[in-house]
Design a protein around this motif. Structure first.
Motif, PDB file in Angstrom:
ATOM      1  N   TYR A  21       3.527 -12.389  11.854  1.00 61.26           N
ATOM      2  CA  TYR A  21       2.299 -12.011  11.591  1.00 61.26           C
ATOM      3  C   TYR A  21       1.209 -12.074  12.799  1.00 61.26           C
ATOM      4  O   TYR A  21       1.445 -12.950  13.873  1.00 61.26           O
ATOM      5  N   SER A  22       0.386 -11.081  12.882  1.00 60.53           N
ATOM      6  CA  SER A  22      -0.799 -11.369  14.001  1.00 60.53           C
ATOM      7  C   SER A  22      -1.634 -12.239  13.437  1.00 60.53           C
ATOM      8  O   SER A  22      -2.341 -12.203  12.210  1.00 60.53           O
ATOM      9  N   VAL A  23      -1.915 -13.262  14.259  1.00 62.28           N
ATOM     10  CA  VAL A  23      -2.859 -14.104  13.937  1.00 62.28           C
ATOM     11  C   VAL A  23      -4.040 -14.108  15.092  1.00 62.28           C
ATOM     12  O   VAL A  23      -3.701 -14.505  16.227  1.00 62.28           O
ATOM     13  N   ARG A  24      -5.249 -14.137  14.703  1.00 62.92           N
ATOM     14  CA  ARG A  24      -6.310 -13.650  15.555  1.00 62.92           C
ATOM     15  C   ARG A  24      -7.497 -14.598  15.104  1.00 62.92           C
ATOM     16  O   ARG A  24      -7.849 -14.918  13.912  1.00 62.92           O
ATOM     17  N   MET A  25      -8.296 -15.179  16.318  1.00 64.64           N
ATOM     18  CA  MET A  25      -9.194 -16.096  16.163  1.00 64.64           C
ATOM     19  C   MET A  25     -10.199 -15.709  16.770  1.00 64.64           C
ATOM     20  O   MET A  25     -10.107 -15.241  18.051  1.00 64.64           O
ATOM     21  N   ARG A  26     -11.754 -15.618  16.400  1.00 60.05           N
ATOM     22  CA  ARG A  26     -12.824 -15.596  17.464  1.00 60.05           C
ATOM     23  C   ARG A  26     -13.968 -16.328  16.849  1.00 60.05           C
ATOM     24  O   ARG A  26     -14.097 -16.596  15.550  1.00 60.05           O
ATOM     25  N   ALA A  27     -14.562 -17.135  17.670  1.00 61.41           N
ATOM     26  CA  ALA A  27     -15.547 -18.151  17.427  1.00 61.41           C
ATOM     27  C   ALA A  27     -16.838 -17.845  18.313  1.00 61.41           C
ATOM     28  O   ALA A  27     -16.752 -17.493  19.310  1.00 61.41           O
ATOM     29  N   ALA A  28     -17.915 -18.188  17.621  1.00 60.85           N
ATOM     30  CA  ALA A  28     -19.214 -18.157  18.302  1.00 60.85           C
ATOM     31  C   ALA A  28     -20.253 -19.359  17.842  1.00 60.85           C
ATOM     32  O   ALA A  28     -19.950 -20.001  16.812  1.00 60.85           O
ATOM     33  N   LYS A  29     -21.335 -19.139  18.449  1.00 61.39           N
ATOM     34  CA  LYS A  29     -22.159 -20.252  18.270  1.00 61.39           C
ATOM     35  C   LYS A  29     -23.685 -19.550  18.170  1.00 61.39           C
ATOM     36  O   LYS A  29     -23.914 -18.597  18.799  1.00 61.39           O
ATOM     37  N   GLY A  30     -24.368 -19.924  17.197  1.00 64.23           N
ATOM     38  CA  GLY A  30     -25.628 -19.131  16.749  1.00 64.23           C
ATOM     39  C   GLY A  30     -25.503 -18.127  15.786  1.00 64.23           C
ATOM     40  O   GLY A  30     -26.205 -17.102  15.783  1.00 64.23           O
ATOM     41  N   GLY A  31     -24.303 -18.100  14.824  1.00 60.12           N
ATOM     42  CA  GLY A  31     -24.064 -17.278  14.119  1.00 60.12           C
ATOM     43  C   GLY A  31     -22.783 -16.365  14.622  1.00 60.12           C
ATOM     44  O   GLY A  31     -22.206 -16.463  15.612  1.00 60.12           O
ATOM     45  N   ALA A  32     -22.352 -15.415  13.881  1.00 60.93           N
ATOM     46  CA  ALA A  32     -21.490 -14.432  14.171  1.00 60.93           C
ATOM     47  C   ALA A  32     -21.774 -13.312  15.139  1.00 60.93           C
ATOM     48  O   ALA A  32     -22.798 -13.239  15.403  1.00 60.93           O
ATOM     49  N   HIS A  33     -20.633 -13.273  15.773  1.00 64.24           N
ATOM     50  CA  HIS A  33     -20.767 -12.220  17.099  1.00 64.24           C
ATOM     51  C   HIS A  33     -21.908 -11.241  16.856  1.00 64.24           C
ATOM     52  O   HIS A  33     -22.815 -10.808  17.583  1.00 64.24           O
ATOM     53  N   GLU A  34     -21.487 -10.618  15.781  1.00 64.83           N
ATOM     54  CA  GLU A  34     -22.412  -9.262  15.552  1.00 64.83           C
ATOM     55  C   GLU A  34     -23.681  -9.517  14.843  1.00 64.83           C
ATOM     56  O   GLU A  34     -24.339  -8.675  14.687  1.00 64.83           O
ATOM     57  N   TYR A  35     -24.007 -10.700  14.755  1.00 67.48           N
ATOM     58  CA  TYR A  35     -25.589 -10.959  14.286  1.00 67.48           C
ATOM     59  C   TYR A  35     -26.129 -11.725  15.588  1.00 67.48           C
ATOM     60  O   TYR A  35     -26.844 -12.624  15.505  1.00 67.48           O
ATOM     61  N   GLY A  36     -25.602 -11.594  16.832  1.00 70.59           N
ATOM     62  CA  GLY A  36     -26.156 -12.161  18.052  1.00 70.59           C
ATOM     63  C   GLY A  36     -25.642 -13.729  18.473  1.00 70.59           C
ATOM     64  O   GLY A  36     -26.096 -14.057  19.445  1.00 70.59           O
TER      65      GLY A  36
ATOM     66  N   LYS B  96       6.092 -16.109  13.897  1.00 69.22           N
ATOM     67  CA  LYS B  96       7.010 -16.029  12.469  1.00 69.22           C
ATOM     68  C   LYS B  96       6.076 -16.894  11.410  1.00 69.22           C
ATOM     69  O   LYS B  96       5.399 -17.641  11.883  1.00 69.22           O
ATOM     70  N   GLU B  97       6.486 -16.362  10.401  1.00 68.38           N
ATOM     71  CA  GLU B  97       5.831 -17.167   9.323  1.00 68.38           C
ATOM     72  C   GLU B  97       5.782 -18.841   9.587  1.00 68.38           C
ATOM     73  O   GLU B  97       4.715 -19.393   9.229  1.00 68.38           O
ATOM     74  N   ALA B  98       6.699 -19.439   9.815  1.00 69.08           N
ATOM     75  CA  ALA B  98       6.790 -20.570   9.763  1.00 69.08           C
ATOM     76  C   ALA B  98       5.926 -21.172  11.047  1.00 69.08           C
ATOM     77  O   ALA B  98       5.439 -22.409  10.613  1.00 69.08           O
ATOM     78  N   GLN B  99       5.489 -20.394  11.576  1.00 72.17           N
ATOM     79  CA  GLN B  99       4.301 -21.041  12.555  1.00 72.17           C
ATOM     80  C   GLN B  99       2.976 -20.823  12.315  1.00 72.17           C
ATOM     81  O   GLN B  99       2.045 -21.132  13.202  1.00 72.17           O
TER      82      GLN B  99
END
Ligand code: WAQ
Ligand code: MG
Length: 253
Positions: A3-18, A30-33
């Motif tokens: 599985y591809s597991v991706r995370m992105r985090a921002a402050k002051g709202g989503a990246h696409e809203y500034g 692997k699934e177990a992880q």
């Protein structure tokens, strides 16, 4: 099954809203992880040295095994420098030795230093002219869908070299993928984490760590991918963002 597991985090709202980029992560697991890693990624976003995220986006996709390409990890070298200036000069020399023109190296470094907002991805720059080639503004290209084939063996390999920090682990895999793209000449990077000043130049099949590429306390970081003049930008983006790859230790030659 991975599985591809991706995370992105921002402050002051989503990246696409500034919102301001806080942290990101990308693994192939692997699934177990998957569940444990989701927890680790959320924890990272909520306790990051850049600040506490108020927007966290997790993306989980199943990857078909037969789509995965194998790439090689880059051998790692560390260069100790006494100052930021010495580090930047050395980075330029490595870039030029890899075929980036002096002008392009200088322009790209200036662009990194003068980013208004931190980017969450990398800018793509012509290795001859220094002109920015992607039109992704503050987003840039976000390299994704990569990991090592054996995460435990990878930790052991890094540990033997005295490298235990998570920054190295993640950057070494990212640099291996970027370096495996035929149109890429070199990569320049330093962290946006205020407490992490080591950066690197990856080029000619090597990952060259430089112990200081920015001021301690600075929240400004970024990445530049220097590419050949006639690069097919869409093909490069699809490879870096969408092609799943697993990195293997390089066979001694
Ligand atoms: N794809 C493209 N660009 C990225 C990605 C990605 N997956 N992740 C981060 N970036 C860009 C983005 O502009 C960030 O602001 C910047 O790079 C820095 O990201 O050997 O920690 O994750 O000791 O803060 C390098 C040295 C550490 C490690 C790099 O980068 C070592 C680091 P960070
Ligand atoms: Mg960071």
């Amino acid at each position: 099954m991975l599985y591809s597991v991706r995370m992105r985090a921002a402050k002051g709202g989503a990246h696409e809203y500034g919102g301001e980029h806080i942290s990101g992560a990308e693994r192939l697991l692997k699934e177990a992880q998957v569940e444990d890693m989701v927890k680790v990624m959320v924890h990272r976003a909520l306790t990051h040295s850049r600040g506490k995220a108020d927007f966290i986006r997790l993306t989980i996709d199943r990857i078909k095994e037969d789509e995965i390409q194998l790439i090689e990890l880059l051998p790692i070298k560390t260069f100790s420098v006494q100052s930021l200036l010495e580090g930047r000069i050395y980075a330029s020399e490595l870039l030029v030795a890899a075929g980036v023109t002096g002008i392009a190296a200088e322009k790209a470094m200036e662009a990194l230093l003068h980013l208004g907002e931190n980017m969450r991805g990398a800018m793509v720059v012509c290795s001859e002219t220094g002109e920015r080639l992607d039109s992704l503004l503050g987003r840039g290209i976000r390299v994704s869908k990569m990991d090592t084939i054996d995460p435990q063996a990878f930790s052991v390999w890094l540990g033997k070299q005295g490298l235990t920090d998570i920054h190295v682990r993640e950057a070494a895999v990212l640099a291996a993928k970027v370096n495996s793209a035929p149109s890429v000449v070199a990569e320049l990077c330093w962290s946006d984490d205020p407490d992490y000043v080591t950066g690197y130049v990856a080029a000619k099949g090597k990952y060259n760590r430089i112990t200081q590429l920015k001021e301690l306390g600075s929240r400004r970081g970024g990445r530049v991918f220097f590419v050949k003049r006639d690069t097919d930008m869409e093909a490069l983006r699809v490879y870096l963002e969408e092609q799943p790859v697993l990195a293997i230790e390089r066979k001694e030659r």
